[in-house]
Design an enzyme around this catalytic site. Structure first.
Site, PDB file in Angstrom:
ATOM      1  N   PHE A 149       0.857  -1.180   0.000  1.00  0.00           N
ATOM      2  CA  PHE A 149       0.000   0.000   0.000  1.00  0.00           C
ATOM      3  C   PHE A 149       0.893   1.230   0.000  1.00  0.00           C
ATOM      4  O   PHE A 149       1.653   1.464   0.936  1.00  0.00           O
ATOM      5  CB  PHE A 149      -0.951   0.058   1.205  1.00  0.00           C
ATOM      6  CG  PHE A 149      -1.839   1.281   1.134  1.00  0.00           C
ATOM      7  CD1 PHE A 149      -3.017   1.259   0.415  1.00  0.00           C
ATOM      8  CD2 PHE A 149      -1.453   2.474   1.744  1.00  0.00           C
ATOM      9  CE1 PHE A 149      -3.814   2.406   0.299  1.00  0.00           C
ATOM     10  CE2 PHE A 149      -2.241   3.621   1.633  1.00  0.00           C
ATOM     11  CZ  PHE A 149      -3.414   3.577   0.907  1.00  0.00           C
ATOM     12  N   ASP A 234       9.370   2.970   2.023  1.00  0.00           N
ATOM     13  CA  ASP A 234       8.176   3.756   2.305  1.00  0.00           C
ATOM     14  C   ASP A 234       7.866   3.602   3.790  1.00  0.00           C
ATOM     15  O   ASP A 234       7.304   2.602   4.228  1.00  0.00           O
ATOM     16  CB  ASP A 234       7.001   3.278   1.452  1.00  0.00           C
ATOM     17  CG  ASP A 234       5.739   4.108   1.702  1.00  0.00           C
ATOM     18  OD1 ASP A 234       5.708   4.870   2.690  1.00  0.00           O
ATOM     19  OD2 ASP A 234       4.774   3.970   0.921  1.00  0.00           O
ATOM     20  N   LYS A 263       2.454  11.078   7.142  1.00  0.00           N
ATOM     21  CA  LYS A 263       1.565  10.875   8.287  1.00  0.00           C
ATOM     22  C   LYS A 263       2.026  11.598   9.552  1.00  0.00           C
ATOM     23  O   LYS A 263       1.754  12.775   9.716  1.00  0.00           O
ATOM     24  CB  LYS A 263       1.353   9.384   8.493  1.00  0.00           C
ATOM     25  CG  LYS A 263       0.512   8.808   7.336  1.00  0.00           C
ATOM     26  CD  LYS A 263      -0.064   7.438   7.587  1.00  0.00           C
ATOM     27  CE  LYS A 263      -1.074   7.091   6.501  1.00  0.00           C
ATOM     28  NZ  LYS A 263      -0.701   5.991   5.637  1.00  0.00           N
TER      29      LYS A 263
HETATM   30  C1  PLP Z   1      -0.889   6.083   4.191  1.00  0.00           C
HETATM   31  C2  PLP Z   1       0.251   5.605   3.366  1.00  0.00           C
HETATM   32  C3  PLP Z   1       0.599   6.241   2.162  1.00  0.00           C
HETATM   33  C4  PLP Z   1      -0.227   7.346   1.575  1.00  0.00           C
HETATM   34  O1  PLP Z   1      -0.290   8.469   2.378  1.00  0.00           O
HETATM   35  P1  PLP Z   1      -1.445   9.585   2.119  1.00  0.00           P
HETATM   36  O2  PLP Z   1      -1.041  10.713   3.005  1.00  0.00           O
HETATM   37  O3  PLP Z   1      -2.749   8.960   2.489  1.00  0.00           O
HETATM   38  O4  PLP Z   1      -1.376   9.918   0.673  1.00  0.00           O
HETATM   39  C5  PLP Z   1       1.727   5.802   1.503  1.00  0.00           C
HETATM   40  N1  PLP Z   1       2.453   4.781   1.971  1.00  0.00           N
HETATM   41  C6  PLP Z   1       2.138   4.135   3.103  1.00  0.00           C
HETATM   42  C7  PLP Z   1       3.002   3.009   3.585  1.00  0.00           C
HETATM   43  C8  PLP Z   1       1.021   4.506   3.835  1.00  0.00           C
HETATM   44  O5  PLP Z   1       0.678   3.843   4.949  1.00  0.00           O
END
Ligand code: PLP
Length: 413
Positions: A149, A234, A263
């Site tokens: 994700f 990520d 986040k």
């Molecule tokens: C939430 C998330 C994203 C996307 O972040 P947004 O601020 O919702 O665009 C990307 N990578 C990971 C691992 C995430 O948990």
């Protein structure tokens, strides 16, 4: 929807009706209407209190209304909030320097949302691939993991294998190869001379807090080195103390070439994301080739600096480790009572629910009735990630509520 229906008030009902009628149906939220929050607690329009065990998917890791973050935001609100990157401002340099130091790299490219950080990482890696590695034009490939994700943009869903996230949104961006998460040999086989990057969540969050098998990330690092490929981690959800270390990669002794952060970086106040790497990685990127109107704005930088300041003390990492161990112990005690598996690292847990008892969603609805906010993922998994300011007795309260919820489902109530 039925649990709260009995005692839901006219005001809450009216809010739910407005949302149903006027907000696009791209979410199916639990039937609760929150009005305020402080620390790990949120209060709804009727004054009911809930322990927030999702914390905005880690966006509120430092607690709702964290005083240090609010103070920094308030002070900056009074000075200057937006300049655009067409001009310099006095928060950008310090934010980039402080974040880079925290992470152990030299340079920061600030963006807003996590998905934008991922998009930026992809663009930076492709540019690096063409200009530094020498990949032929338009041939760059990026290896990703199955069940990843990385966000919701068109390119990012192009390499998702979640049909719900992907179906109906084509045509898709080419240039990605997916291999099973944890399978280093499959990864090795997917890398060729066109490969510019391997993009992974070190711990897969939305997939259900899936930990990498022992030695896997170290092997990914070796494969990237051997093939002149960038390792992009990520850490949008796993990073910034959630797992008990500043970065989840630290648990596995690996240092990627590029971190994607988001986040929690916005302190629960606003979207702040960043790509963090050394100058060699950014060297192909020149003015005009990438940007964002809001990326790196003064308010975002001031908030980000407050977050980095909190992380620099190590206190939140320590809390995540200590309270996470307590959470894990509590969750493991539910094994056999409707819990089939628990994966926990720091204050981050994936709890698999026995389908015989009910779905993850049903458990979340029961938890709501017991005053705990949590979110299911992929049907049978409950994902817990409370704010790192949660106290020991509150961890116990959450575990007890889960025990009660499971008991009710087992009893067919
Ligand atoms: C939430 C998330 C994203 C996307 O972040 P947004 O601020 O919702 O665009 C990307 N990578 C990971 C691992 C995430 O948990």
């Amino acid at each position: 929807m039925t649990l709260l229906a009995d005692n839901i008030t006219t005001e809450a009902t009216e809010h739910l009706r407005l949302v149903d009628t006027h907000a696009a149906h791209n979410y199916s939220p639990l039937p609760v209407v929150l009005a305020s929050a402080k620390g790990p607690w949120a209060t709804d329009v009727d004054g009911r209190r809930y322990l927030d065990c999702l914390s905005g998917y880690s966006a509120v890791s430092f607690g709702h209304g964290n005083e240090e973050i609010l103070a920094a935001a308030r002070a900056q609100l009074e000075r200057v909030t937006l300049t655009s990157r067409a001009f310099g401002h006095d928060q950008l340099g310090p934010f980039c320097a402080e974040l880079a130091e925290l992470v152990g790299k030299q340079m920061v490219l600030p963006m807003n949302t996590g998905a934008e950080a991922v998009e930026t990482g992809i663009k930076v890696a492709r540019k690096w691939g063409y200009e530094v590695k020498g990949v032929p034009d338009n041939q760059a490939s990026i290896v990703v993991a199955a069940h990843n994700f990385h966000g919701r943009t068109t390119t990012v869903i192009s390499f998702s294998d979640d049909e719900e996230a992907r179906a109906g949104f084509g045509p898709y961006t080419p240039g990605f190869r997916a291999v099973p998460f944890g399978d280093a040999e499959a990864l090795a086989a997917a890398i060729d001379e066109t490969t510019v990057a391997v993009l992974l969540e070190p711990i897969q969050g939305e997939a259900g807090v899936i930990l990498p098998p022992p030695g896997y990330l170290a092997r990914v690092r070796e494969l990237c080195d051997a093939n002149n490929v960038l390792f992009i981690a990520d850490e949008v959800q796993s990073g910034l103390a959630r797992t008990g270390t500043t970065l989840a990669c630290e648990h596995y002794g690996v240092v990627p070439d590029m971190y994607l952060l988001g986040k929690a970086l916005g302190g629960g106040v606003m979207p702040v994301s960043a790509v963090v790497a050394d100058p060699e990685v950014f060297q192909a990127l020149r003015p005009g080739q990438h940007g964002s109107t809001f990326g790196g704005n003064p308010l975002a930088c001031a908030v980000g600096r407050a977050v980095v300041g909190l992380l620099a003390t190590g206190e939140y990492q320590r809390r995540a480790r200590e309270l996470g161990a307590h959470l894990e112990q509590g969750l493991r005690s539910l094994a056999g009572r409707g819990v089939t598996d628990v994966r926990c690292i720091g204050l981050w847990a994936g709890v698999d629910i026995d389908p015989a008892l009910g779905s993850g969603r049903e458990v979340c609805e029961r938890l709501l009735a017991h005053g705990v906010l949590a979110k299911d993922t992929h049907g049978q998994t409950l994902r817990l990630g409370p704010p790192l300011v949660i106290q020991r007795d509150e961890v116990e309260l959450a575990v007890a509520a889960l025990g009660s919820a499971l008991g009710e489902l087992a009893g067919g109530k």
